[in-house]
Design a protein around this motif. Sequence first.
Motif, short mmCIF file in Angstrom:
data_model
loop_
_atom_site.label_atom_id
_atom_site.label_comp_id
_atom_site.label_asym_id
_atom_site.label_seq_id
_atom_site.Cartn_x
_atom_site.Cartn_y
_atom_site.Cartn_z
N ALA B 88 0.66 -1.14 -0.06
CA ALA B 88 0.15 -0.06 0.00
C ALA B 88 0.87 1.14 -0.24
CB ALA B 88 -0.86 -0.03 1.25
N TRP B 90 3.09 1.91 -1.79
CA TRP B 90 3.69 2.11 -3.10
C TRP B 90 2.61 3.15 -3.86
CZ3 TRP B 90 1.42 0.75 -7.88
CH2 TRP B 90 2.28 1.18 -9.00
N GLY B 91 1.37 2.87 -3.32
CA GLY B 91 0.32 3.83 -3.87
C GLY B 91 0.55 5.49 -3.40
N ARG B 92 0.80 5.47 -1.89
CA ARG B 92 1.21 6.58 -1.34
C ARG B 92 2.30 7.31 -1.85
NH1 ARG B 92 -1.18 3.53 3.06
NH2 ARG B 92 0.98 3.12 3.84
N LEU B 94 3.44 7.04 -4.88
CA LEU B 94 3.22 7.37 -6.08
C LEU B 94 2.66 9.04 -5.94
CD1 LEU B 94 1.90 4.64 -8.23
CD2 LEU B 94 3.97 5.91 -8.68
#
Lengths: 202, 202
Positions: B88, B90-92, B94
């Motif tokens: 998760a 990784w999404g933040r 980005l």
Amino acid sequence: LLTVYHLNESRSVRILWLLEEIGAPYEIVRFERDATRRAPAELAEVHPLGKAPVIRDGDLVLAESGAIVEYLLERHRGGRLVPRPDTAAWGRYLQWLHFAEGSAMLPLLLDLFLGMGVIPGGKNGLLGGFVKTELARQLDYVEQELGDKHHLLGAFTAADIMLGFPLDLAERQGHLATRPRLLAYVERLRARPAYARAQAAA
Amino acid sequence: LLTVYHLNESRSVRILWLLEEIGAPYEIVRFERDATRRAPAELAEVHPLGKAPVIRDGDLVLAESGAIVEYLLERHRGGRLVPRPDTAAWGRYLQWLHFAEGSAMLPLLLDLFLGMGVIPGGKNGLLGGFVKTELARQLDYVEQELGDKHHLLGAFTAADIMLGFPLDLAERQGHLATRPRLLAYVERLRARPAYARAQAAA
């Protein structure tokens, strides 16, 4: 199910367009701009930045168009609409992805706000001169890089979705009247069935 | 050898910082702002957008800070400074990567230009009011997300390099005086040896 928090006449139409291109299922939660054309306060309950687009995927709530595009393409559809990372096209793809919001939107928004009087000084003032120069430089660059290709990198990619938004705005503000190649490119993007489905869903 | 086209007092210091963090070899080609504080015309010979940072890697010449960061981390050092794509975080990651230029720089630049009079209307005008509100909202958000962590995502990542630039600017414009947690975070970033090496090389 993926949720798109959509605001009318905003960048969030891009996310609908991307999802339509890859055929991923989603649901829309709609918000409407208030009487002053701003995002409604309710959007801040979805994400503290209070703007669109925002998506929810399970527990993860994400803002920022470029981040959402990268996230969705990695998580939901592997490499579709993205050049392979071992090609030179991939570097240029990344540049367009970041250019769309990191550079292209600024002079367009300043031009819009100068025209509306939200920013004083008019289009012929000091700031107006800077905006005009910067806008011409950017549009010249996009036109040169597009060349005779049908899309930014030849084949259609998510870079076209990201840059499509500022170019659509540029067209509606009259900046493509003397740029037939960019105008034809914008028309090609608008003619895509997924674009039309996104507009209809928006 | 990787070339960084560096402009003094610009976003390109971020790229030097990243390269120092990962220990990748590079050479610098220097440009100086002209008397009006703008990028010199010679930068347009390196890249048609005429601004910094720009890198050259073989035949590929790339602009846009976020794109350069993504490119360098993928090509030159694999997954260092990036959360794994199946987390998760990784999404933040980005989101921060795109937020730094897609959102954070705009109110800071407008605040700077209003203060300098490049944009008329002053800090208490219509635009000034919008800028103040937006700046507070963004800094509140960063502060809330940082929480008690040492870096945005706990461990140091390239998101800290991307957001470090606008936060440094915010600090120098006096916006962190009432935000001790953000101030301490900026000081932690400035204390990194790679940051100091980048400043010395810049």
